[in-house]
Scaffold this motif. Structure first.
Motif, PDB file in Angstrom:
ATOM      1  N   PHE A  27     -52.219 -21.193   8.198  1.00  0.00           N
ATOM      2  CA  PHE A  27     -50.994 -20.749   8.876  1.00  0.00           C
ATOM      3  C   PHE A  27     -50.197 -19.847   7.933  1.00  0.00           C
ATOM      4  O   PHE A  27     -49.931 -20.204   6.789  1.00  0.00           O
ATOM      5  N   ARG A  28     -49.843 -18.663   8.440  1.00  0.00           N
ATOM      6  CA  ARG A  28     -49.101 -17.664   7.649  1.00  0.00           C
ATOM      7  C   ARG A  28     -47.846 -17.310   8.446  1.00  0.00           C
ATOM      8  O   ARG A  28     -47.845 -16.379   9.256  1.00  0.00           O
ATOM      9  N   PRO A  29     -46.751 -18.061   8.278  1.00  0.00           N
ATOM     10  CA  PRO A  29     -45.568 -17.855   9.121  1.00  0.00           C
ATOM     11  C   PRO A  29     -44.994 -16.449   8.986  1.00  0.00           C
ATOM     12  O   PRO A  29     -45.054 -15.844   7.910  1.00  0.00           O
TER      13      PRO A  29
ATOM     14  N   ALA B 282     -43.835 -25.468   1.641  1.00  0.00           N
ATOM     15  CA  ALA B 282     -44.050 -26.861   1.224  1.00  0.00           C
ATOM     16  C   ALA B 282     -44.813 -27.649   2.285  1.00  0.00           C
ATOM     17  O   ALA B 282     -45.554 -28.581   1.969  1.00  0.00           O
ATOM     18  N   ALA B 283     -44.658 -27.249   3.547  1.00  0.00           N
ATOM     19  CA  ALA B 283     -45.338 -27.958   4.639  1.00  0.00           C
ATOM     20  C   ALA B 283     -46.801 -27.559   4.771  1.00  0.00           C
ATOM     21  O   ALA B 283     -47.535 -28.174   5.542  1.00  0.00           O
ATOM     22  N   GLY B 284     -47.211 -26.505   4.057  1.00  0.00           N
ATOM     23  CA  GLY B 284     -48.625 -26.165   4.096  1.00  0.00           C
ATOM     24  C   GLY B 284     -48.972 -24.725   4.437  1.00  0.00           C
ATOM     25  O   GLY B 284     -50.159 -24.377   4.525  1.00  0.00           O
ATOM     26  N   SER B 285     -47.975 -23.868   4.611  1.00  0.00           N
ATOM     27  CA  SER B 285     -48.277 -22.461   4.905  1.00  0.00           C
ATOM     28  C   SER B 285     -49.043 -21.829   3.756  1.00  0.00           C
ATOM     29  O   SER B 285     -48.778 -22.132   2.588  1.00  0.00           O
ATOM     30  N   ARG B 286     -49.975 -20.914   4.118  1.00  0.00           N
ATOM     31  CA  ARG B 286     -50.691 -20.176   3.075  1.00  0.00           C
ATOM     32  C   ARG B 286     -50.312 -18.714   3.180  1.00  0.00           C
ATOM     33  O   ARG B 286     -50.814 -17.971   4.021  1.00  0.00           O
ATOM     34  N   GLY B 287     -49.386 -18.310   2.318  1.00  0.00           N
ATOM     35  CA  GLY B 287     -48.880 -16.942   2.375  1.00  0.00           C
ATOM     36  C   GLY B 287     -47.913 -16.770   3.533  1.00  0.00           C
ATOM     37  O   GLY B 287     -47.662 -17.709   4.304  1.00  0.00           O
ATOM     38  N   ILE B 288     -47.342 -15.574   3.624  1.00  0.00           N
ATOM     39  CA  ILE B 288     -46.377 -15.290   4.686  1.00  0.00           C
ATOM     40  C   ILE B 288     -46.676 -13.921   5.308  1.00  0.00           C
ATOM     41  O   ILE B 288     -47.415 -13.114   4.738  1.00  0.00           O
ATOM     42  N   THR B 289     -46.076 -13.704   6.448  1.00  0.00           N
ATOM     43  CA  THR B 289     -46.110 -12.423   7.146  1.00  0.00           C
ATOM     44  C   THR B 289     -44.705 -11.844   7.111  1.00  0.00           C
ATOM     45  O   THR B 289     -43.739 -12.587   7.304  1.00  0.00           O
ATOM     46  N   VAL B 290     -44.593 -10.525   6.873  1.00  0.00           N
ATOM     47  CA  VAL B 290     -43.271  -9.891   6.859  1.00  0.00           C
ATOM     48  C   VAL B 290     -43.262  -8.682   7.782  1.00  0.00           C
ATOM     49  O   VAL B 290     -44.319  -8.109   8.098  1.00  0.00           O
ATOM     50  N   SER B 291     -42.046  -8.291   8.177  1.00  0.00           N
ATOM     51  CA  SER B 291     -41.892  -7.125   9.055  1.00  0.00           C
ATOM     52  C   SER B 291     -41.317  -5.923   8.331  1.00  0.00           C
ATOM     53  O   SER B 291     -41.189  -4.857   8.936  1.00  0.00           O
ATOM     54  N   THR B 292     -40.915  -6.110   7.067  1.00  0.00           N
ATOM     55  CA  THR B 292     -40.367  -4.999   6.279  1.00  0.00           C
ATOM     56  C   THR B 292     -40.805  -5.170   4.829  1.00  0.00           C
ATOM     57  O   THR B 292     -41.073  -6.294   4.373  1.00  0.00           O
ATOM     58  N   LEU B 293     -40.808  -4.059   4.090  1.00  0.00           N
ATOM     59  CA  LEU B 293     -41.116  -4.165   2.660  1.00  0.00           C
ATOM     60  C   LEU B 293     -39.968  -4.834   1.906  1.00  0.00           C
ATOM     61  O   LEU B 293     -40.180  -5.410   0.838  1.00  0.00           O
ATOM     62  N   LYS B 294     -38.775  -4.775   2.464  1.00  0.00           N
ATOM     63  CA  LYS B 294     -37.667  -5.508   1.833  1.00  0.00           C
ATOM     64  C   LYS B 294     -37.946  -7.005   1.850  1.00  0.00           C
ATOM     65  O   LYS B 294     -37.720  -7.701   0.853  1.00  0.00           O
TER      66      LYS B 294
END
Lengths: 371, 371
Positions: free
Chosen positions: B35-37, B53-65
């Motif tokens: 899961f990559r929120p 902490a709940a288990g996400s592996r990496g994240i998804t972003v909508s901006t470079l900021k």
């Protein structure tokens, strides 16, 4: 537009803005009233400095954060034009103790009593305006409502009545010069009537404050009015163009975005300027999310902007299907979008990128948001 | 609600949020995918820390900021899920050189060539996903389009193909479990088909990434998928309640506002929470600017929120006219509004005020905005 700016970015055409400033100020000078611009549109010290230099006397704000920021920037006479509530009184008190001449707004006996009590408890005398409803569109007391006298009577001890204030927001629904002039006269005459009622009741009512961009630019005379407020005129927008008080080439801000892809079978040009960059304000609902222009700011009416996701604009080619939109608007090319509502679009951004007049660097003017 | 918070203010119910986090993560664990929120909803380090902490592996972003801010906060595996364009490559390069494992997205041969060239020129190899269009709602290449092979072929030298990615945004228009399950299966099967086409063409395609909150919560199996992305589930909102993937009492954010006045003859209760506090997002157009609740968060369906100005909410009493709304909702009293669209409403604020679980101080969790 030859730029390496990361997109989306909010662009400001300073020359257009300065023409808008001069136009409004000269009109106010002709009408013989003080002008107190509403700075909720720009929330930018660099912009407001230019309004003050052109002749504005004090400013109008929509949040205490604006009051605080512009007071820090040296502006000392501020009208907070949203009805005050108890949870903001300590903040207002602090600003006044720090030396700001802050004027509060209210429309009920209950708040008048609370403000007067708070002032008395803390040893200050709040300057207060009563909001008058001259067009039925939002807040305020009707100009002939005897509750005006009760509110005025409640403002004693820790508060004093400074005047009456109205905003003819209904003017945004007008679109002919005749309707605008009639709305301006209604706003003026009803606000003056409220002041007269108060004065006849034995109260001083020094300030009679009216305004909206459409009525300020349409009033034929302002007898009895002491000051005018207007905000969106600083940048103008598509709504103001529809109302008829500006032309498209007077709109001073736009959102620069970049083509990121296409769906040729749908006629879609997809950009990195979505609703986060434009706001969700659809204005009068016939320009989509805004008016599409090329990178130099020339309108491209062939592209409609009817659909947006958070960081995606979906532009629709509205002409002959034979055109290869992937060649006409290639990936990486620039477009600029004129906003429906300048206040809403600008609030999505943290700064203005000022288009350099003769090439060179792009000045960045910060703005703030929030409360 | 007994609070001295200045209004409007964005409130966060942490207990509800943590239940939303646990629900999504356990579902992903059951389905056997990473899961990559998508952190565009919160843009808040405190929130995202809890997802990790709940288990996400990496994240998804909508901006470079977002990429930059969360990288600074220690997150090292980030997918930038909006099509990359040339003006952002230098920024991406800098983040990668600083140590971020950043994955880029694109959907055209033209951008694939530019990305590969930029990487080669600067001595990096960009990880790239190809966007797949599985529902016709926005960007991406159709899963059976042979251009996929051309894009993959162009990704060499300064770039490498990491996988395929899709977002079934059309799921927001569903409102039955059957339609949602069908949309989830369409998203899955078409994205897997694109990966298969690429693999059959001799390309590696390690990652198959799908997701939206409605499909993530509705998928019956995710064979062939390696990771799922979802954003708005963290807070939920009225749109998600209408879609049917949450209940109103799972919505974790609300906007606290204060009654500033009334127009009794119109049945209007006027607050200091206008569209600047709510955003202009009208969702599915039948909750106005949001669902009105009392200060403790209990819905007050008798009050509609159909009209808003910048700093004014105009709530309409919808029941018997005999009620004295000035007594029922007196000046100074608190109301809370559940948002139509959590991403849009939260973006109007600079921080979350976290409701204390057992009284005491209100933690303030900052969020950021802009690009």
């Amino acid at each position: 537009m030859n730029t390496t700016l990361e997109t989306p970015a909010l662009l400001l055409d300073e020359a257009r803005m300065m023409r808008n400033v001069a136009r409004m100020q000269s009109r106010m000078d002709q009408l013989g009233v003080a002008f107190r611009p509403h700075v909720k549109t720009s929330k930018c010290v660099e912009v407001v400095k230019r309004q003050m230099a052109a002749g504005s006397r004090g400013i109008t704000v929509s949040t205490l954060k604006e009051a605080e920021e512009f007071f820090c920037a040296g502006i000392n006479d501020i009208l907070y034009a949203v009805g005050i509530v108890p949870n903001k009184l300590d903040h207002a008190l602090k600003l006044i103790r720090d030396g700001l001449r802050l004027t509060l707004l209210l429309e009920s006996v209950a708040m008048a009593e609370q403000v007067a009590r708070h002032g008395a408890e803390h040893g200050v005398c709040y300057d207060v305006m009563i909001e008058i409803d001259t067009d039925g569109h939002r807040s305020g007391v009707k100009p002939d409502d005897p509750v005006l006298l009760q509110i005025a009577a409640a403002l004693q001890g820790g508060a004093r009545l400074k005047g009456v204030m109205t905003h003819a927001g209904a003017s945004y629904d007008c679109n002919t010069p005749e309707a605008l002039q009639a709305m301006a006269e209604q706003e003026r005459s009803r606000c003056v009537a409220a002041a007269t009622l108060l004065r006849n009741g034995g109260h001083t009512c020094e300030v009679v404050s009216v305004g909206s961009t459409p009525t300020a630019l349409s009033a034929q005379h302002l007898d009895g009015v002491t000051e005018v407020r207007a905000g969106v005129y600083i940048f103008f927008d598509m709504v103001m163009a529809d109302v008829g008080v500006c032309t498209i080439d007077e709109i001073a801000i736009s959102v620069l975005c970049t083509v990121i892809g296409h769906q040729p079978d749908q006629g879609w040009v997809i950009t990195d300027g979505g609703w986060m960059a434009m706001s969700r304000d659809l204005g009068r609902d016939h320009h989509g999310y805004g008016m599409v222009c090329d990178g130099d700011g020339q309108p491209v009416p062939e592209l409609g902007f009817g659909k947006a996701n958070q960081e995606h604009g979906v532009l629709q080619w509205r002409r002959e299907p034979g055109v290869d939109i992937t060649q006409r608007f290639p990936v990486g090319s620039s477009l600029r979008i004129l906003p429906n509502h300048a206040c809403a679009t600008a609030a999505q951004h943290g700064s203005y990128h000022v288009i350099p007049q003769n090439g060179g660097d792009w000045p960045v003017w910060p703005r703030f948001n929030g409360w």
